[in-house]
Design a protein around this motif. Structure first.
Motif, PDB file in Angstrom:
ATOM      1  N   LYS A  45      17.145 -28.017  13.042  1.00 55.76           N
ATOM      2  CA  LYS A  45      18.250 -28.413  13.909  1.00 55.76           C
ATOM      3  C   LYS A  45      18.243 -29.920  14.121  1.00 55.76           C
ATOM      4  CE  LYS A  45      20.145 -28.933  18.239  1.00 55.76           C
ATOM      5  NZ  LYS A  45      19.937 -30.025  19.175  1.00 55.76           N
ATOM      6  N   GLU A  46      17.064 -30.494  14.263  1.00 55.85           N
ATOM      7  CA  GLU A  46      16.964 -31.948  14.423  1.00 55.85           C
ATOM      8  C   GLU A  46      17.460 -32.667  13.173  1.00 55.85           C
ATOM      9  OE1 GLU A  46      16.281 -33.515  17.297  1.00 55.85           O
ATOM     10  OE2 GLU A  46      16.268 -31.469  18.079  1.00 55.85           O
ATOM     11  N   LYS A  47      17.210 -32.096  12.009  1.00 52.97           N
ATOM     12  CA  LYS A  47      17.658 -32.690  10.741  1.00 52.97           C
ATOM     13  C   LYS A  47      19.162 -32.520  10.525  1.00 52.97           C
ATOM     14  CE  LYS A  47      13.794 -34.150   9.103  1.00 52.97           C
ATOM     15  NZ  LYS A  47      13.610 -35.582   9.014  1.00 52.97           N
ATOM     16  N   VAL A  48      19.671 -31.338  10.844  1.00 52.83           N
ATOM     17  CA  VAL A  48      21.057 -30.987  10.568  1.00 52.83           C
ATOM     18  C   VAL A  48      21.996 -31.435  11.695  1.00 52.83           C
ATOM     19  CG1 VAL A  48      22.613 -29.014  10.174  1.00 52.83           C
ATOM     20  CG2 VAL A  48      20.360 -29.052   9.134  1.00 52.83           C
ATOM     21  N   GLY A  49      21.502 -31.393  12.914  1.00 53.85           N
ATOM     22  CA  GLY A  49      22.314 -31.825  14.043  1.00 53.85           C
ATOM     23  C   GLY A  49      22.788 -30.715  14.952  1.00 53.85           C
ATOM     24  N   SER A  50      22.805 -29.477  14.462  1.00 53.99           N
ATOM     25  CA  SER A  50      23.235 -28.364  15.314  1.00 53.99           C
ATOM     26  C   SER A  50      22.741 -27.045  14.742  1.00 53.99           C
ATOM     27  CB  SER A  50      24.758 -28.319  15.430  1.00 53.99           C
ATOM     28  OG  SER A  50      25.334 -27.895  14.206  1.00 53.99           O
ATOM     29  N   TYR A  51      22.613 -26.076  15.629  1.00 53.82           N
ATOM     30  CA  TYR A  51      22.287 -24.717  15.174  1.00 53.82           C
ATOM     31  C   TYR A  51      23.510 -24.096  14.506  1.00 53.82           C
ATOM     32  CZ  TYR A  51      18.017 -25.015  17.934  1.00 53.82           C
ATOM     33  OH  TYR A  51      16.803 -25.394  18.436  1.00 53.82           O
ATOM     34  N   GLU A  52      24.680 -24.437  14.999  1.00 56.57           N
ATOM     35  CA  GLU A  52      25.914 -23.886  14.423  1.00 56.57           C
ATOM     36  C   GLU A  52      26.024 -24.239  12.941  1.00 56.57           C
ATOM     37  OE1 GLU A  52      30.733 -23.692  15.265  1.00 56.57           O
ATOM     38  OE2 GLU A  52      29.529 -25.203  16.296  1.00 56.57           O
ATOM     39  N   GLY A  53      25.537 -25.406  12.553  1.00 60.28           N
ATOM     40  CA  GLY A  53      25.583 -25.829  11.160  1.00 60.28           C
ATOM     41  C   GLY A  53      24.717 -24.993  10.231  1.00 60.28           C
ATOM     42  N   MET A  54      23.815 -24.224  10.807  1.00 59.62           N
ATOM     43  CA  MET A  54      22.929 -23.370  10.009  1.00 59.62           C
ATOM     44  C   MET A  54      23.297 -21.893  10.140  1.00 59.62           C
ATOM     45  SD  MET A  54      19.271 -25.140  10.848  1.00 59.62           S
ATOM     46  CE  MET A  54      19.434 -25.079  12.624  1.00 59.62           C
ATOM     47  N   PHE A  55      24.307 -21.606  10.931  1.00 63.86           N
ATOM     48  CA  PHE A  55      24.695 -20.238  11.269  1.00 63.86           C
ATOM     49  C   PHE A  55      25.760 -19.740  10.299  1.00 63.86           C
ATOM     50  CE2 PHE A  55      26.948 -16.978  13.654  1.00 63.86           C
ATOM     51  CZ  PHE A  55      25.930 -16.302  14.305  1.00 63.86           C
ATOM     52  N   SER A  56      25.564 -18.540   9.786  1.00 61.12           N
ATOM     53  CA  SER A  56      26.528 -17.952   8.853  1.00 61.12           C
ATOM     54  C   SER A  56      27.541 -17.103   9.600  1.00 61.12           C
ATOM     55  CB  SER A  56      25.817 -17.093   7.812  1.00 61.12           C
ATOM     56  OG  SER A  56      26.775 -16.450   6.998  1.00 61.12           O
ATOM     57  N   LYS A  57      28.766 -17.599   9.643  1.00 61.65           N
ATOM     58  CA  LYS A  57      29.838 -16.824  10.263  1.00 61.65           C
ATOM     59  C   LYS A  57      30.419 -15.810   9.281  1.00 61.65           C
ATOM     60  CE  LYS A  57      30.868 -20.371  13.614  1.00 61.65           C
ATOM     61  NZ  LYS A  57      31.789 -21.385  14.093  1.00 61.65           N
ATOM     62  N   ARG A  58      29.879 -15.787   8.076  1.00 65.57           N
ATOM     63  CA  ARG A  58      30.279 -14.795   7.075  1.00 65.57           C
ATOM     64  C   ARG A  58      29.481 -13.503   7.203  1.00 65.57           C
ATOM     65  NH1 ARG A  58      30.615 -18.164   1.429  1.00 65.57           N
ATOM     66  NH2 ARG A  58      32.337 -19.528   2.014  1.00 65.57           N
ATOM     67  N   ALA A  59      28.413 -13.534   7.987  1.00 68.21           N
ATOM     68  CA  ALA A  59      27.574 -12.348   8.158  1.00 68.21           C
ATOM     69  C   ALA A  59      28.413 -11.185   8.689  1.00 68.21           C
ATOM     70  CB  ALA A  59      26.425 -12.657   9.118  1.00 68.21           C
ATOM     71  N   MET A  60      28.205 -10.015   8.127  1.00 70.32           N
ATOM     72  CA  MET A  60      28.966  -8.842   8.547  1.00 70.32           C
ATOM     73  C   MET A  60      28.786  -8.562  10.042  1.00 70.32           C
ATOM     74  SD  MET A  60      28.359  -6.416   5.245  1.00 70.32           S
ATOM     75  CE  MET A  60      29.521  -5.138   5.670  1.00 70.32           C
ATOM     76  N   LYS A  61      27.599  -8.818  10.551  1.00 68.93           N
ATOM     77  CA  LYS A  61      27.324  -8.555  11.960  1.00 68.93           C
ATOM     78  C   LYS A  61      28.047  -9.530  12.882  1.00 68.93           C
ATOM     79  CE  LYS A  61      23.002  -6.134  11.455  1.00 68.93           C
ATOM     80  NZ  LYS A  61      21.668  -5.921  11.997  1.00 68.93           N
ATOM     81  N   PHE A  62      28.485 -10.662  12.355  1.00 68.39           N
ATOM     82  CA  PHE A  62      29.210 -11.639  13.173  1.00 68.39           C
ATOM     83  C   PHE A  62      30.468 -10.995  13.749  1.00 68.39           C
ATOM     84  CE2 PHE A  62      32.212 -15.303  13.523  1.00 68.39           C
ATOM     85  CZ  PHE A  62      31.536 -15.995  14.515  1.00 68.39           C
ATOM     86  N   ARG A  63      31.196 -10.279  12.925  1.00 70.22           N
ATOM     87  CA  ARG A  63      32.415  -9.622  13.379  1.00 70.22           C
ATOM     88  C   ARG A  63      32.097  -8.277  14.051  1.00 70.22           C
ATOM     89  NH1 ARG A  63      36.588 -12.295  12.285  1.00 70.22           N
ATOM     90  NH2 ARG A  63      38.310 -10.851  12.284  1.00 70.22           N
ATOM     91  N   SER A  64      31.185  -7.511  13.463  1.00 71.43           N
ATOM     92  CA  SER A  64      30.912  -6.176  14.003  1.00 71.43           C
ATOM     93  C   SER A  64      30.335  -6.231  15.419  1.00 71.43           C
ATOM     94  CB  SER A  64      29.981  -5.392  13.070  1.00 71.43           C
ATOM     95  OG  SER A  64      28.684  -5.926  13.076  1.00 71.43           O
ATOM     96  N   GLN A  65      29.636  -7.305  15.755  1.00 70.52           N
ATOM     97  CA  GLN A  65      29.095  -7.452  17.105  1.00 70.52           C
ATOM     98  C   GLN A  65      30.068  -8.192  18.028  1.00 70.52           C
ATOM     99  OE1 GLN A  65      25.159  -9.199  17.044  1.00 70.52           O
ATOM    100  NE2 GLN A  65      24.317  -7.533  15.829  1.00 70.52           N
TER     101      GLN A  65
END
Length: 119
Positions: A45-65
């Motif tokens: 996160k320190e390298k990338v700048g955010s946790y959101e930048g590493m989070f996959s919104k394509r994951a099936m559970k993203f929508r199912s949850q």
């Protein structure tokens, strides 16, 4: 730190691994078997700048949850990635202070060029 976090059942991850021709000293970690730990995720996160930048919104559970309907905070993204490997963009490549996350063409090409120059 020299690690390659991937999903062994993912053809894209397998293809990227072959494309990169990783040095032998890079530890291969199948995130389905060993999810990323909090210390490494926080370092990234320190390298990338955010946790959101590493989070996959394509994951099936993203929508199912129902997460797509919520306003997630950085703490939420962190929590979900630590709980469930499918929320991690993949692969993650860590080589000393260099980091590449996900399978976007520019990320893969940048990593490929780096490893080609540093053989």
């Amino acid at each position: 730190m020299r690690k390659f976090y991937y999903l062994s059942s993912c053809d894209t991850c397998q293809k990227i691994m072959k494309t990169l021709d990783l040095p032998k000293d890079v530890e291969l970690i199948d995130i389905k078997q060993t999810n990323i730990d909090a210390k490494t995720l926080d370092w990234l996160k320190e390298k990338v700048g955010s946790y959101e930048g590493m989070f996959s919104k394509r994951a099936m559970k993203f929508r199912s949850q129902g997460l797509h309907e919520m306003n997630l905070t950085e703490a939420d993204y962190r929590k979900y990635m630590l709980e469930e490997y499918t929320f991690l963009k993949r692969p993650f490549v860590i080589y000393d202070e260099h980091v590449w996350i996900g399978n976007a063409k520019k990320e893969v090409e940048s990593a490929r060029e780096f490893f080609a120059k540093n053989k």
